[in-house]
Design an enzyme around this catalytic site. Structure first.
Site, short mmCIF file in Angstrom:
data_model
loop_
_atom_site.label_atom_id
_atom_site.label_comp_id
_atom_site.label_asym_id
_atom_site.label_seq_id
_atom_site.Cartn_x
_atom_site.Cartn_y
_atom_site.Cartn_z
N ASP A 373 0.85 -1.20 0.00
CA ASP A 373 0.00 0.00 0.00
C ASP A 373 0.88 1.24 0.00
O ASP A 373 2.09 1.16 0.18
CB ASP A 373 -0.95 0.00 1.21
CG ASP A 373 -0.23 -0.36 2.50
OD1 ASP A 373 1.00 -0.17 2.60
OD2 ASP A 373 -0.89 -0.86 3.44
N ASN A 438 -8.07 -1.90 15.03
CA ASN A 438 -9.47 -2.11 14.62
C ASN A 438 -9.61 -3.31 13.68
O ASN A 438 -10.66 -3.51 13.06
CB ASN A 438 -10.03 -0.85 13.95
CG ASN A 438 -9.21 -0.43 12.72
OD1 ASN A 438 -8.29 -1.12 12.29
ND2 ASN A 438 -9.56 0.73 12.17
N GLU A 445 -9.81 -0.92 5.82
CA GLU A 445 -10.41 -0.53 7.09
C GLU A 445 -11.72 -1.31 7.32
O GLU A 445 -12.26 -1.93 6.40
CB GLU A 445 -10.71 0.98 7.08
CG GLU A 445 -9.47 1.86 6.92
CD GLU A 445 -8.64 1.99 8.20
OE1 GLU A 445 -8.89 1.23 9.15
OE2 GLU A 445 -7.75 2.85 8.23
#
Length: 541
Positions: A373, A438, A445
C-alpha cells in the site's frame, strides 16, 4: 504440481463383521464379509488418488487373482504403480470388526517380504524434485527394508525431496526409530505406536522425546480425539469430526492421506490437520471402501475456521521466526514474490534480514518485492517507498527491475492496472502483514468488502491518530492499497502483532465469526495463514 510416491505395503483385506472369535474345532457364521484393497501405503495412495493427487505406489504383489484385484482398484483411483518382482503370493489380512467399529488383524505378508532397499533404489525415479514427497508406509511390515534404510533416506535427502514416514504397528516388537528421525521431514504415528516407541504415556512428552531425538515435525493421530502437530516449541491441535464409527480400519492411513494432500498443496499445518481429520472421519462411517471426494473436502474447508495462531515469548523471537519463514520460502523458490508490510512492527525483522544478508545467509537476487500500500497526497519522507528504501531495499540485493511499488504521483488507475497485471502473471508467494487495532489489514479498514481488489481507501480516525506518531507534516487521509480479495489470493500469509493494544483485534480476527467489520477475520478461510504474536497480543486466545 508435487508428485507423491507411496512406498510400502499393499494387500487384500478380508473383513469379518463379528464380536466373536473362532474357537478351534468349531464353526460359526458371520453376518457380513467384505474384501477390499489394504495396507498402509496402498490405502494412503488410494485416498490421494481419489483426491486428485499425482501419486505412485511402489510395492510388491504376487501373480494371482488378489494381485489382479489390487491393480484394478488402484487403476480406478488413478494411482500409478511400480510393482517389484516376487514369486510369493500377494499379502493378505483377515480383519475382525466389532459392532463398535474396533478391529483386530491377522496378516500374511507374502510378496511384501521381498521388498528390499536395492529393489526400491532400482525403481525410484532419478528426477526427484524439491516439491516431491516420498511417503513410507508399513515400514515395520517390511523386514528387508529395515536393513540399510537410513542409507536409502540419505540418498533421497540429497535431492531435497520431502520424506514422510508413518510407523504402523511393529509386530516384531523392536520399535527402532532413532536413526530414522533426523532424516524425515514429517514423522506420523498414532498414540499406541507413540507409547511403544517412546515408553511414555503422556502424548506431549512423547512427541517432545521424538523431537529431542531428531524429528523435525511430528503428527500424532489420536483417533476420536483428533490429531496434533508438533515442532520445536510449537503444538497445533484439531478435533476429529463428529461421526459414527462403523469400521475404523485404515482410518490412520486416510488421515495421513488427507494431511499429505494438503501439504502437497503447500497449505498450512492447521489446514493439513483439518483435512486429515475430515478424510479419516468420513472413512470410519463406511463399511465399503471409502473413496474421498475433493468436492466434500472443499465444502468442509469453506465452513471451517482455518486460522492458525502461534504465540511466542518476545518480540525478538517473533522477528527470528518471520525471518526463518522468509528464508525457507526463498530456499523453496528463489524467484518468490514477497509482499511485505511497513510500519513500526516489522522494523526489527528488516534489521535481522539485513544482518543475515551481510553474513551471506539470505539472497534476494532472484526474488520480487511488492509493495502492499501507499499513502496519497503526502510528502516524500512519509511514503512507504521511502520507508522501504531506508529500512530494507538499500540494505539487501533485490534487483531494481524486480521491485514493484506504487507511485503516489501517478494516476491511481494506471497504478492499479500495473500492479494487478503483475500479480496476475506472477502471484504472491508470501505476504507479511501487521494488524491494526481495529482489525484492518494493509489499508483495508473496517467495512471493506471481502471481494475488494486494489482501491483507494479513506483512512479512519483511529488509523490517522495512530499514524501521527510516525509521520510528520500533513497527515494523509487516503491511501492506495491491495484489497482483501487480492490479499487472500497470496499463497502464504503471516500476520504479526505485539503488545496488549492488539489483543482484542487478534481475538476477533481468529476466534470470532468472520465479518467485514473485522477485515483480518477473512484469513480464517485462508489455507495457509498464520498469526505470529507475543503473549500480550495473544492474551485472549
Amino acid at each position: 504440481m508435487a508428485r507423491i510416491f507411496c512406498i510400502g505395503d499393499v494387500n487384500t483385506d478380508l473383513f469379518l463383521y463379528t464380536d466373536e472369535t473362532p474357537v478351534p474345532g468349531t464353526e460359526k457364521g458371520v453376518g457380513e464379509i467384505n474384501t477390499t484393497i489394504g495396507g498402509n501405503a496402498a490405502n494412503t495412495a488410494m485416498a490421494l488418488g481419489h483426491l486428485g493427487a499425482d501419486v505412485t505406489l511402489i510395492s510388491a504383489t504376487g501373480k494371482d487373482t488378489a494381485a489382479d484385484f489390487i491393480k484394478k482398484e488402484l487403476k480406478k483411483a488413478k494411482v500409478k504403480t511400480i510393482f517389484l518382482p516376487s514369486k510369493k503370493p500377494t499379502g493378505t489380512s483377515v480383519i475382525f470388526v466389532t459392532k463398535t467399529g474396533e478391529r483386530g488383524i491377522m496378516s500374511n505378508k507374502g510378496a511384501l517380504l521381498d521388498i528390499s532397499i536395492k529393489a526400491i533404489l532400482n525403481v525410484l525415479p532419478n528426477g526427484l524434485r524439491k516439491q516431491d514427497i516420498i511417503y513410507f508406509g508399513g515400514y515395520y511390515h517390511l523386514p528387508q527394508v529395515r536393513k540399510g534404510f537410513e542409507k536409502l533416506l540419505e540418498k533421497i535427502k540429497v535431492k531435497e525431496t520431502k520424506i514422510f514416514f508413518d510407523t504402523t504397528y511393529d509386530e516384531y516388537g523392536k520399535w527402532e526409530v532413532k536413526k530414522i528421525l533426523p532424516k524425515t521431514n514429517i514423522f506420523f504415528t498414532n498414540t499406541t505406536e507413540l507409547e511403544k516407541i517412546t515408553k511414555k504415556r503422556n502424548i506431549d512428552s512423547a512427541a517432545k522425546w521424538l523431537i529431542k531425538n531428531g524429528a523435525k515435525k511430528v503428527v500424532v493421530k489420536k483417533g476420536k480425539h483428533g490429531a496434533a502437530y508438533y515442532a520445536k516449541n510449537e503444538k497445533i491441535e484439531d478435533n476429529a469430526i463428529s461421526s459414527h464409527a462403523v469400521n475404523s480400519t485404515g482410518a490412520g492411513d486416510f488421515f495421513t492421506a488427507g494431511f499429505t494432500y494438503a501439504k502437497s498443496k503447500l497449505w498450512g499445518n492447521k489446514t493439513c490437520l483439518v483435512c486429515g481429520n475430515f478424510i479419516a472421519g468420513k472413512k470410519i462411517q463406511s463399511k465399503e471402501y471409502y473413496e474421498p471426494k475433493i468436492q466434500e473436502l472443499e465444502l468442509h474447508l469453506k465452513k471451517t475456521n482455518l486460522a492458525q495462531l502461534k504465540k511466542i515469548n518476545n518480540k525478538k523471537q517473533i522477528e527470528m521466526e518471520i525471518v526463518q519463514n522468509l528464508k525457507c520460502q526463498l530456499k523453496m523458490k528463489k524467484n518468490s514474490v514477497l509482499a511485505l508490510a511497513s510500519g513500526h512492527t516489522p522494523i526489527g525483522v528488516y534489521k535481522e534480514i539485513a544482518k543475515q544478508y551481510r553474513a551471506g545467509k539470505i539472497d534476494f537476487s532472484e526474488a520480487y518485492f511488492l509493495e502492499l500500500d501507499e499513502y496519497l497526497n503526502t510528502k516524500k519522507s512519509n511514503t512507504f517507498k521511502e520507508y522501504f528504501k531506508n529500512n530494507l531495499l538499500s540494505k539487501v540485493n533485490f534487483k531494481k527491475n524486480r521491485i514493484i511499488m506504487f507511485d503516489s504521483e501517478t494516476n491511481w488507475l494506471e497504478q492499479k492496472k500495473k500492479i494487478e497485471k503483475f500479480i496476475h502473471s506472477h502471484s504472491i508467494d508470501l505476504m507479511l502483514l501487521g494488524i491494526g487495532k481495529n482489525g484492518h489489514l494493509a489499508f483495508n479498514e473496517p467495512g471493506t468488502g471481502f471481494e475488494s481488489k486494489i482501491h483507494i481507501a479513506k483512512l479512519t480516525k483511529t488509523t490517522i491518530k495512530s499514524n501521527k506518531k510516525e509521520l510528520s507534516g500533513k497527515i494523509p487521509k487516503e491511501a492506495i492499497t491491495l484489497g482483501l480479495k487480492t490479499i487472500v489470493e497470496s499463497k502464504k500469509i503471516i500476520v504479526t502483532a505485539t503488545g496488549k493494544s492488539k489483543a482484542i483485534a487478534v481475538k476477533k480476527a481468529t476466534k470470532e465469526k468472520a465479518t467485514e467489520s473485522v477485515p483480518a477475520s477473512i484469513l480464517q478461510k485462508h489455507r495457509n495463514a498464520i498469526f505470529i504474536v507475543d503473549k500480550a497480543a495473544g492474551k485472549f486466545v
